[in-house]
Scaffold this motif. Structure first.
Motif, PDB file in Angstrom:
ATOM      1  N   CYS A  62       0.697  -1.058  -0.113  1.00 40.47           N
ATOM      2  CA  CYS A  62      -0.320  -0.136  -0.130  1.00 40.47           C
ATOM      3  C   CYS A  62       1.447   0.619  -0.373  1.00 40.47           C
ATOM      4  O   CYS A  62       2.064   0.987   0.200  1.00 40.47           O
ATOM      5  CB  CYS A  62      -0.910  -0.115   1.394  1.00 40.47           C
ATOM      6  SG  CYS A  62      -1.771  -1.003   1.960  1.00 40.47           S
ATOM      7  N   SER A 120      -5.841  -5.238   1.760  1.00 39.08           N
ATOM      8  CA  SER A 120      -7.189  -5.452   0.695  1.00 39.08           C
ATOM      9  C   SER A 120      -7.351  -6.858   0.593  1.00 39.08           C
ATOM     10  O   SER A 120      -6.390  -7.809   1.112  1.00 39.08           O
ATOM     11  CB  SER A 120      -7.402  -4.882  -0.416  1.00 39.08           C
ATOM     12  OG  SER A 120      -6.447  -5.840  -1.441  1.00 39.08           O
ATOM     13  N   GLU A 127      -7.554  -9.137  -1.573  1.00 39.41           N
ATOM     14  CA  GLU A 127      -7.537  -9.240  -2.489  1.00 39.41           C
ATOM     15  C   GLU A 127      -5.849  -9.313  -2.130  1.00 39.41           C
ATOM     16  O   GLU A 127      -5.367 -10.634  -2.779  1.00 39.41           O
ATOM     17  CB  GLU A 127      -8.014  -7.575  -4.315  1.00 39.41           C
ATOM     18  CG  GLU A 127      -6.973  -8.384  -4.999  1.00 39.41           C
ATOM     19  CD  GLU A 127      -7.114  -7.330  -6.020  1.00 39.41           C
ATOM     20  OE1 GLU A 127      -8.417  -6.940  -5.642  1.00 39.41           O
ATOM     21  OE2 GLU A 127      -6.398  -7.724  -6.535  1.00 39.41           O
ATOM     22  N   THR A 181      -7.210  -1.005   8.458  1.00 40.01           N
ATOM     23  CA  THR A 181      -7.821  -2.191   7.430  1.00 40.01           C
ATOM     24  C   THR A 181      -9.454  -2.508   7.950  1.00 40.01           C
ATOM     25  O   THR A 181      -9.899  -2.373   9.434  1.00 40.01           O
ATOM     26  CB  THR A 181      -6.762  -2.980   9.142  1.00 40.01           C
ATOM     27  OG1 THR A 181      -5.890  -3.214   8.282  1.00 40.01           O
ATOM     28  CG2 THR A 181      -7.695  -4.810   8.358  1.00 40.01           C
ATOM     29  N   VAL A 203     -11.324  -7.281   5.902  1.00 46.44           N
ATOM     30  CA  VAL A 203      -9.825  -7.394   6.067  1.00 46.44           C
ATOM     31  C   VAL A 203      -9.598  -8.157   6.781  1.00 46.44           C
ATOM     32  O   VAL A 203      -8.668  -8.873   6.571  1.00 46.44           O
ATOM     33  CB  VAL A 203      -9.576  -5.502   4.987  1.00 46.44           C
ATOM     34  CG1 VAL A 203      -7.723  -6.564   4.891  1.00 46.44           C
ATOM     35  CG2 VAL A 203      -9.663  -5.072   4.717  1.00 46.44           C
TER      36      VAL A 203
END
Ligand code: PLP
Length: 266
Positions: free
Chosen positions: A41, A84, A86, A118, A122
């Protein structure tokens, strides 16, 4: 020349350099390890708070890690901000392909200034997909309580984290209202072990990162878990003792303090 052990790091970038990937690189270098940093990130923040968090795609995170894993011998893997579902799924797939690599998880939920890094879904994905693959998790007490829903007993929260699949749990007491900071290591079938440290007066940005990254480095060096947890606390406490306050918010640990000492000796 002997090669330094290499630690794969999944973490966010903090442009103050106090937490995140920069913190991990410094803490690992100070333990004689080389960091292979995988950015998850990009955050926008100062020493007071986080303003924005932009996770990369899971595909890009996986591609970075796969390139490194195909080339470098990895002795340990340290995971902090993922950002995330993903990305969590990408990291899970990578860990499943490399089950021999010990995994150290520093759950990053809320920034020191209060910004939530978060979301609940998540956090739930971390519990389901990553904690069963984790050798040790290093939450502070609010993080242990957020991950388990148990607020009144650190022992019960640690037991729940081990039930999720973590082999070891080290809960840090920095956020407790106690005169000393008490950190406790739990594991299945062994007595818990606690250490107490003088509480230093300021609030520090990146101290959790410093502890978990130095712990990953010590485990990569081959120290047993109890010794590694003790030495990582000692290192982290010293970085805080040598901490500095460059901005308007939290102080930063001085993770390279030993270089200053070396200069004084010269
Ligand atoms: N990683 C990133 C990118 C962050 O922004 C933060 C906190 O803001 C952290 C990790 C965790 O920092 P700490 O070690 O202070 O809990």
């Amino acid at each position: 020349m002997p090669q330094p052990p290499i630690v794969l790091v999944f973490a966010g970038h903090d442009p103050t350099g106090g937490a995140g990937i920069c913190a991990d690189i410094q803490a690992l270098a100070s333990q004689g390890c080389h960091a292979a940093p995988i950015v998850t990130c990009i955050t926008t923040q100062d020493t007071c708070n986080v303003f924005e968090n932009s996770p990369l795609s899971g595909k890009l995170v996986a591609a970075q890690a796969e390139a490194v894993l195909a080339d470098l011998p990895i002795a340990a893997c340290k995971i902090s901000l993922l950002g995330s579902i993903e990305i969590i799924e990408a990291v899970q797939q990578i860990l499943l392909k490399h089950p021999q690599i010990p995994v150290i998880v520093d759950p990053v939920l809320v920034a020191g200034g209060g910004y939530s890094l978060t979301q609940d879904q998540v956090r739930d994905a971390i519990i389901k997909k990553l904690l069963p693959l984790t050798q040790i998790i290093t939450p502070n007490s609010p993080e242990a309580s957020a991950l388990t829903g148990i607020a009144d007993s650190l022992d019960a929260a640690a037991a729940q984290l081990m039930d999720y699949g973590c082999q070891y749990v080290c809960i840090t007491g920095t956020h407790e209202q106690t005169p000393m900071v008490k950190n406790t290591l739990y594991s299945h079938g062994q007595q818990k072990q606690s250490w107490t440290w003088t509480r230093l007066s300021d609030s520090y940005h990146g101290s959790g990162c410093t502890f978990a990254a130095s712990l990953a480095g010590l485990l990569a060096q081959g120290f047993d878990m109890t010794t590694a947890v003790y030495k990582a606390q000692q290192y982290t406490w010293t970085t805080i003792q040598h901490g500095f306050k460059p901005g308007h918010g939290q102080a930063l640990p001085n993770r390279l303090f030993f270089n200053q000492d070396a200069q004084i000796c010269e």
